[in-house]
Write a protein that holds these residues in place. Structure first.
Motif, PDB file in Angstrom:
ATOM      1  N   HIS A  32       0.847  -1.207   0.000  1.00 35.91           N
ATOM      2  CA  HIS A  32       0.000   0.000   0.000  1.00 35.91           C
ATOM      3  C   HIS A  32       0.881   1.255   0.000  1.00 35.91           C
ATOM      4  CE1 HIS A  32      -4.174  -1.195   0.159  1.00 35.91           C
ATOM      5  NE2 HIS A  32      -3.926  -2.101   1.091  1.00 35.91           N
ATOM      6  N   PRO A  44      -7.578  -6.168  -7.213  1.00 33.72           N
ATOM      7  CA  PRO A  44      -8.725  -6.163  -8.128  1.00 33.72           C
ATOM      8  C   PRO A  44      -9.367  -4.778  -8.188  1.00 33.72           C
ATOM      9  CG  PRO A  44      -8.897  -7.911  -6.496  1.00 33.72           C
ATOM     10  CD  PRO A  44      -7.758  -7.075  -6.091  1.00 33.72           C
ATOM     11  N   GLU A  45      -9.688  -4.357  -9.377  1.00 32.35           N
ATOM     12  CA  GLU A  45     -10.307  -3.032  -9.537  1.00 32.35           C
ATOM     13  C   GLU A  45     -11.547  -3.174 -10.395  1.00 32.35           C
ATOM     14  OE1 GLU A  45      -7.327  -0.647 -11.329  1.00 32.35           O
ATOM     15  OE2 GLU A  45      -6.110  -0.511  -9.514  1.00 32.35           O
ATOM     16  N   GLN A  68      -5.059 -14.283  -5.876  1.00 33.97           N
ATOM     17  CA  GLN A  68      -5.902 -13.917  -4.745  1.00 33.97           C
ATOM     18  C   GLN A  68      -5.430 -12.559  -4.226  1.00 33.97           C
ATOM     19  OE1 GLN A  68      -8.444 -15.839  -3.621  1.00 33.97           O
ATOM     20  NE2 GLN A  68      -8.056 -17.286  -5.264  1.00 33.97           N
ATOM     21  N   SER A  69      -6.283 -11.938  -3.410  1.00 33.86           N
ATOM     22  CA  SER A  69      -5.845 -10.665  -2.835  1.00 33.86           C
ATOM     23  C   SER A  69      -6.123 -10.638  -1.339  1.00 33.86           C
ATOM     24  CB  SER A  69      -6.533  -9.493  -3.522  1.00 33.86           C
ATOM     25  OG  SER A  69      -7.825  -9.324  -3.006  1.00 33.86           O
ATOM     26  N   ASP A  98      -6.713  -7.626   1.629  1.00 29.03           N
ATOM     27  CA  ASP A  98      -6.833  -6.209   1.930  1.00 29.03           C
ATOM     28  C   ASP A  98      -6.583  -5.358   0.681  1.00 29.03           C
ATOM     29  OD1 ASP A  98      -7.335  -4.011   3.447  1.00 29.03           O
ATOM     30  OD2 ASP A  98      -5.362  -3.929   4.392  1.00 29.03           O
ATOM     31  N   GLY A  99      -7.126  -5.816  -0.441  1.00 31.43           N
ATOM     32  CA  GLY A  99      -7.032  -5.046  -1.685  1.00 31.43           C
ATOM     33  C   GLY A  99      -5.703  -5.145  -2.388  1.00 31.43           C
ATOM     34  N   TRP A 143      -2.855  -7.722  -4.355  1.00 34.32           N
ATOM     35  CA  TRP A 143      -2.614  -9.045  -4.936  1.00 34.32           C
ATOM     36  C   TRP A 143      -1.598  -9.800  -4.106  1.00 34.32           C
ATOM     37  CZ3 TRP A 143      -6.206 -10.168  -8.108  1.00 34.32           C
ATOM     38  CH2 TRP A 143      -6.697  -9.257  -9.054  1.00 34.32           C
TER      39      TRP A 143
END
Lengths: 735, 169
Positions: free
Chosen positions: A68, A87-88, A164-165, A167-168, A170
């Motif tokens: 992040h 993911p967006e 997979q992700s 907490d937002g 990847w």
């Protein structure tokens, strides 16, 4: 004014001009030439602008937080166009675009337009309403009973990564790292800016127990460039320090030392400026040969100083002759037609010319002679020299012919980079680095049409396990001809849709909404790759088909190939080529080797011819040529037997051995009496020790290109020295 | 039943029948295409890591793990999950449901402006969606006295949803 002071002033001016004017570049095209897409041609295309960052840590929360932080930092960076952290959702504008053009991008099949097809789709849409995502998409699915929009969204989801992700962010498929996918802007590649960015990223990840891995063409190129520059600097400083110590002892005079150093510096500055003036930029490989130039340029003042004042005039003539012939040998590199090597030729030729002229003028003001090193004692009787030399040359040629082949790569990737690639393969499913498909056409439309043609074969290959998966624009964007599928008239659609609504127990009043949506989709224009460029979420798809080398083409990425030959046989057709990148690189390297080898042969032959015309006769020139051929033969045999096939850089380095061989041959071979020969042996010995010092240090360089050049030249000088010191008879002796 | 003193007091209300493992729900979905609303039912619960789990049992089994930015979707039998980003415009709805399921409705007040208004069932706390022009046009928490009964949504596509909390299928 003292000549050295004048030279210093000239040097300062040239150095200042170099710093101001010289533009250094390191692009692969200048080495390989413009190709057909298999070999990485440029750092400017969309694929080359990608970067994957892995934040490796066993603590998922820690690595996720660092990812992040990196994404926040990167968002402010000028060089970065986009960061995909996790993911967006496509932007609302993108969803609207897909909705309006759904019949173009995912044309409905006749069965999708039947009452039964629409009933099935309406049932799915109603079920989807209950899903947690139904709030956002449910209405779209109800308004398109043909299912085109649903297929489009599914297709996009499949095209995206299967990671997979958390907490937002990847997460690597082996659970070892958090991943960020970064795209650089279209700004031209700037190695130092990329290095600065990579350092900033690593700084954010500089936490105990955390490793940050950066993998992408631009970062790799910039870091190789930086490693090469560091290595070159280390080699240059070490060699310079050693030579200064050596010359301080051997030349016994500060003025003589300054003369030698000024000659080298002037030749380097002049050569760099000449290349900049001729080409408008300087390739790092040309500059790398500055080291080689130093090895030769240093010889000229040493030769002149080693000859007493009475012999200096003749020595000056021989220096000019040596410089001219060596320059001609290097100019043969121009015949390769490859910019980097053409530049090497121009660089060395202009540098040698400057070195010869400067040393003649500068040494004129030096009265001191170097310390006497009795190298004449190394002269030895070489029985049957011509025959043995010819045998050595033949042995060299035979070794090249029978034991040599294209080297597997231009130069080995730094070990850190190869281990990063291996680690990244465990983390994310990377497409094959060895195989891909090249789909090529006169227009982008033709490329898409070809892709539509091969898609069933690729799907069959996936179904039979020949291929894991594939990715191409055509999967998402059909060619215009397929986008214009004939659709039923509004009245026909209305009739079937009304029946479907009724059969599904849904409100028939909703038919007006369906008809409006149908009419809008039917009227939507054909989608072209350019239209995708307007949407940030879709632009990366569009950029994959690009115009290069007079054609539109896309490199179709392939995953998990089980049987390359069978796959190639199933797919190949006009316009579609199955590419084995490693064999393509080997072909190009083989061709490059042949070019450089031919250049070496032509250069050596022309240099000997010039020597025959300008020197003291054909017989002596041929004798020198024979000795050079023998030295090359011996060097090549050792290099191949010890290190395998010759690399391009080793062959190029052998051109330097030719130049040095001519120098040594001229001085030793053209000696008319015992006194001249003694002076020649001393001067050649002094030069050989100096040059071997410089290249011996280069051979220890951690960067493969430099160590190859250093080793080849050191060996070559050793062989040249031994052979040129071998005499069939004493000077003045007659047969 | 008298109206609560303010929105904070209203949101202290709890749904009826809070289960040990979560809160049952029944969702009614109204859309212009539908004659009868679609009904979905299941439970909401909070996982140990704070993820909101929406376990739908009807009409199709579906487990939705709603994280901060993504929803991981799978049906009961499927091991592989489908990862979906949370559309920005349904975030207020998910935040509201999360706050109610966690039992800390005050969290809604930390993020959104609200207004306490009368409702035919008792009271409603209307969440201010600002100028957003997404899928939601109206979001309200409905209650009666100290009992919180439902979340209501109006959608821009003409649809409407009501999620009754504490009531299963």
């Amino acid at each position: 004014m003292n000549r050295n002071v004048i030279a210093m002033l000239v040097l300062s001016a040239l150095a200042g001009l170099s710093l101001w004017a010289v533009e250094l570049r390191a692009d692969a095209q200048s080495i390989f030439g413009r190709g057909t897409g298999g070999v990485p041609e440029t750092l400017e295309n969309a694929e080359a602008r990608q970067l994957v960052i892995a934040v490796v840590s066993p603590d998922r929360d820690e690595r996720t937080a660092l990812a992040h932080a990196m994404a926040s930092m990167l968002a402010e960076e000028r060089l970065v166009a986009a960061v995909n952290l996790g993911p967006e959702m496509p932007a609302r504008g993108t969803i609207d675009f897909l909705w309006h053009h759904r019949f173009r991008l995912a044309p409905p099949a006749p069965e999708d337009l039947s009452v039964e097809g629409m009933v099935a789709q309406l049932h799915s849409a109603r079920t989807a309403l209950a899903s947690v995502t139904g709030v956002g998409f449910g209405d779209y699915l109800l308004r398109d009973p043909t299912g085109s929009f649903a297929r489009l969204i599914d297709g996009l989801a499949t095209a995206n990564t299967s990671l997979q992700s958390h907490d937002g962010v990847w997460q690597a498929q082996d659970g070892s790292a958090a991943l960020l996918f970064v795209s650089f802007t279209t700004e031209p590649f700037d190695a130092s800016a990329v290095i600065a960015l990579a350092d900033s990223i690593r700084q954010v990840g500089a936490v105990d127990g955390v490793e940050t891995i950066l993998l992408g063409p631009r970062v790799a190129a910039a870091e190789i460039n930086a490693a090469m520059t560091r290595s070159s600097l280390w080699v240059s400083l070490a060699a310079l320090g050693l030579l200064i110590l050596w010359f301080s002892w051997a030349l016994r005079s500060l003025r003589a030392l300054a003369t030698v150093m000024l000659t080298i510096a002037l030749s380097l500055a002049a050569a760099t400026l000449v290349v900049q003036a001729v080409f408008g930029w300087v390739h790092v490989i040309a500059l790398g040969f500055g080291g080689a130039l130093m090895g030769l340029a240093v010889d000229y003042p040493l030769h002149l100083m080693s000859h007493g004042r009475q012999m200096r005039r003749e020595a000056g003539r021989l220096v000019m002759l040596g410089a001219a012939t060596t320059a001609i040998a290097f100019l043969a590199a121009v015949s390769s037609g490859l910019q980097a090597f053409v530049q090497v030729g121009v660089f060395v030729a202009s540098g040698l010319g400057t070195a010869a002229a400067a040393s003649r003028w500068l040494v004129g003001g030096v009265a001191e002679t170097p310390r006497v090193i009795r190298c004449e004692r190394l002269l030895w009787r070489f029985p049957a020299k011509p025959m043995i030399e010819i045998a050595m040359a033949v042995a060299g040629l035979a070794t090249v012919y029978f034991f040599s082949g294209p080297s597997p790569q231009l130069f080995a990737l730094p070990s850190g980079l190869t281990s990063d690639i291996a680690a990244m393969r465990q983390m994310v499913s990377l497409p094959s680095g060895q195989y891909h498909l090249r789909v090529q056409g006169a227009t982008a439309e033709e490329v898409l049409a070809l892709q539509a043609e091969i898609a069933p074969d690729l799907d069959a290959a996936v179904a039979t396990g020949l291929l894991g998966r594939y990715s191409m624009l055509g999967t998402f964007l059909p060619p215009a001809s397929q986008q214009l599928t004939e659709l039923p008239e509004a009245e026909v659609f209305a009739e079937r849709a009304a029946a479907a609504l009724s059969a599904s127990g849904m409100a028939v009043q909703f038919l007006d909404t369906l008809l409006d949506a149908y009419g809008e989709a039917v009227a939507a224009p054909v989608v072209t790759p350019e239209m995708l460029q307007d949407h940030a979420d879709l632009a990366p798809f569009a950029e994959r088909v690009r115009f290069a080398g007079g054609h539109w083409r896309e490199t179709v990425r392939l995953w998990e190939i089980q049987d390359p030959e069978r796959l190639a046989a199933a797919i190949e057709r006009p316009g579609v080529e199955f590419i084995d990148v490693s064999s393509e690189i080997a072909d190009r390297l083989g061709s490059l080797q042949r070019h450089v080898l031919l250049g070496l042969g032509i250069g050596a032959a022309v240099a000997i011819a010039v020597l025959a015309l300008a020197g003291d006769g054909t017989r002596r020139a041929l004798a020198i040529g024979r000795s050079i051929a023998a030295s090359l033969g011996l060097t090549v045999v050792i290099l191949i037997l010890v290190g395998g096939p010759l690399s391009v850089f080793e062959i190029l380095a052998l051109t330097l051995v030719v130049g040095i061989g001519i120098d040594y041959g001229i001085f030793i071979g053209f000696a008319r009496d015992a006194e001249t020969q003694k002076a020649a042996a001393r001067s050649v010995g002094l030069c050989a020790i100096s040059t071997m010092m410089a290249f011996g240090v280069m051979a220890q360089a951690p960067f493969q290109v430099l160590s190859e050049i250093g080793t080849a030249v050191s060996l070559g000088i050793g062989a040249t020295l031994v052979i040129s010191f071998g005499r069939t008879r004493d000077p003045g002796e007659t047969r | 039943m008298p109206m609560p003193a303010n929105a904070t007091a209203a949101l202290d209300a709890r749904p009826p029948g809070v289960l040990r493992f979560g809160i049952a729900y029944r969702e009614q979905i109204f859309h212009p295409a539908l004659i009868q609303p679609v009904t979905a039912a299941g439970t909401f619960r909070i996982a140990d890591d704070g993820t909101l789990i929406r376990a739908q049992e009807y009409p199709e089994p579906e487990i939705a793990e709603i994280g901060r930015d993504t929803i991981r979707l799978r049906d009961d039998l499927e091991e592989e999950a489908n990862l979906v980003p949370i559309p920005e415009d349904i975030e207020p709805m998910l935040a509201t449901v999360r706050a109610l399921v966690v039992g800390e409705p005050g969290r809604i007040l930390e993020t959104y402006s609200v207004a306490l208004l009368p409702h035919e069932e008792g009271w409603q706390v209307v969440v201010d969606l600002g100028n957003a022009t997404g899928a939601l046009t109206h979001l309200a928490v409905i209650g009666c006295g100290e009992t919180l009964s439902a979340v209501e949504l109006d959608l821009s596509d003409g649809g409407r949803r009501r999620i009754d909390l504490g009531r299963g299928s």
